[in-house]
Design a protein around this motif. Structure first.
Motif, PDB file in Angstrom:
ATOM      1  N   ARG A 132       0.853  -1.193   0.000  1.00  0.00           N
ATOM      2  CA  ARG A 132       0.000   0.000   0.000  1.00  0.00           C
ATOM      3  C   ARG A 132       0.890   1.245   0.000  1.00  0.00           C
ATOM      4  O   ARG A 132       1.715   1.410   0.901  1.00  0.00           O
ATOM      5  N   PRO A 133       0.746   2.137  -0.969  1.00  0.00           N
ATOM      6  CA  PRO A 133       1.548   3.366  -0.979  1.00  0.00           C
ATOM      7  C   PRO A 133       1.038   4.362   0.064  1.00  0.00           C
ATOM      8  O   PRO A 133      -0.171   4.596   0.168  1.00  0.00           O
ATOM      9  N   LEU A 134       1.957   4.911   0.854  1.00  0.00           N
ATOM     10  CA  LEU A 134       1.601   5.882   1.884  1.00  0.00           C
ATOM     11  C   LEU A 134       2.559   7.068   1.793  1.00  0.00           C
ATOM     12  O   LEU A 134       3.633   6.981   1.199  1.00  0.00           O
ATOM     13  N   ASP A 135       2.149   8.171   2.431  1.00  0.00           N
ATOM     14  CA  ASP A 135       3.041   9.324   2.517  1.00  0.00           C
ATOM     15  C   ASP A 135       2.966   9.921   3.912  1.00  0.00           C
ATOM     16  O   ASP A 135       2.410   9.305   4.832  1.00  0.00           O
ATOM     17  N   VAL A 155       6.072  -0.328   9.329  1.00  0.00           N
ATOM     18  CA  VAL A 155       7.236  -0.718   8.526  1.00  0.00           C
ATOM     19  C   VAL A 155       6.929  -0.457   7.059  1.00  0.00           C
ATOM     20  O   VAL A 155       5.863  -0.840   6.558  1.00  0.00           O
ATOM     21  N   GLY A 156       7.847   0.189   6.378  1.00  0.00           N
ATOM     22  CA  GLY A 156       7.623   0.487   4.970  1.00  0.00           C
ATOM     23  C   GLY A 156       8.911   0.433   4.174  1.00  0.00           C
ATOM     24  O   GLY A 156      10.012   0.430   4.737  1.00  0.00           O
ATOM     25  N   VAL A 157       8.761   0.377   2.877  1.00  0.00           N
ATOM     26  CA  VAL A 157       9.895   0.399   1.954  1.00  0.00           C
ATOM     27  C   VAL A 157       9.940   1.788   1.320  1.00  0.00           C
ATOM     28  O   VAL A 157       8.959   2.219   0.701  1.00  0.00           O
ATOM     29  N   ALA A 158      11.069   2.503   1.495  1.00  0.00           N
ATOM     30  CA  ALA A 158      11.202   3.869   0.988  1.00  0.00           C
ATOM     31  C   ALA A 158      12.268   3.920  -0.097  1.00  0.00           C
ATOM     32  O   ALA A 158      13.262   3.196  -0.051  1.00  0.00           O
TER      33      ALA A 158
END
Length: 208
Positions: free
Chosen positions: A73-76, A147-150
């Motif tokens: 899921r894309p987040l900002d 947790v995310g991938v940046a």
């Protein structure tokens, strides 16, 4: 000239001199503290204002805080806006001892805030998708951490703000509720120092 015409000498100060002395006293009451403050600027800080991390002055808004969750899921930055955010950047390959120390400090500091815990979020940004074992470990030990991938741009911006090169380095970054990058701490920070800073910030802040 008669004796009566000569003014008598008394121990009293003439009225005009009393007024001048009073004026000088009033001026001194204001000037002395200001002079002392000027001399102490840059040489002394009240104990209550001492910070335990590296302060970014002035605070810098992040131009980009975008990442993708582990379920794609894309987040900002909007997902954490309105909260104080502790961010750590690391490799997806392995959470080494430095990474584990940083995540532990973030978790414990947040828990130690008690009733203010909900005002703080923790965020781990990786350079890729972790393997299944790493995911299970993160879910078990750091369930409250997002947790995310940046991408490289996002990860590099954090380090660049402090004048260092690379993609964030071994640091814990502090973001304010308006999305401004405010401070950073070494991954091996003493949690009590970071907790003291956060408590002070939360007590002074009307937002987040």
């Amino acid at each position: 000239m008669s004796i009566d015409a000569i003014p008598a000498k008394t121990g009293t100060i003439p009225t005009i001199w009393r007024q001048r002395l009073m004026l000088l006293f009033i001026i001194a009451c204001f000037a002395v503290p200001l002079a002392a403050a000027w001399l102490l600027v840059g040489r002394w800080q009240p104990e209550g204002s001492v910070h335990h991390g590296q302060l970014l002055n002035p605070a810098r808004p992040l131009a980009q805080l975008r990442f993708t969750t582990l379920d794609d899921r894309p987040l900002d930055g909007a997902v954490v806006r309105g909260h104080w955010v502790l961010i750590h950047i690391d490799s997806a390959t392995e959470c080494d001892p430095s990474c584990q120390t940083a995540l532990y400090a973030m978790r414990q500091v947040r828990l130690a805030l008690g009733k203010d815990m909900g005002r703080v979020k923790t965020l781990l940004l990786l350079d890729g998708l972790p393997n299944a074992q790493q995911r299970r470990w993160l879910a078990a030990e750091h369930a409250a951490t997002t947790v995310g991938v940046a991408d490289t741009v996002t990860r590099t911006e954090l380090g660049d703000a402090f004048g260092s090169t690379g993609t964030g380095g071994r640091w814990i970054y502090l973001l304010d509720p308006l999305g401004n990058l405010l401070m950073r701490y070494p991954a091996a920070v003493e949690p009590r120092g970071m907790l003291k800073d956060l408590k002070r910030l939360l007590s002074l802040s009307n937002i987040g």
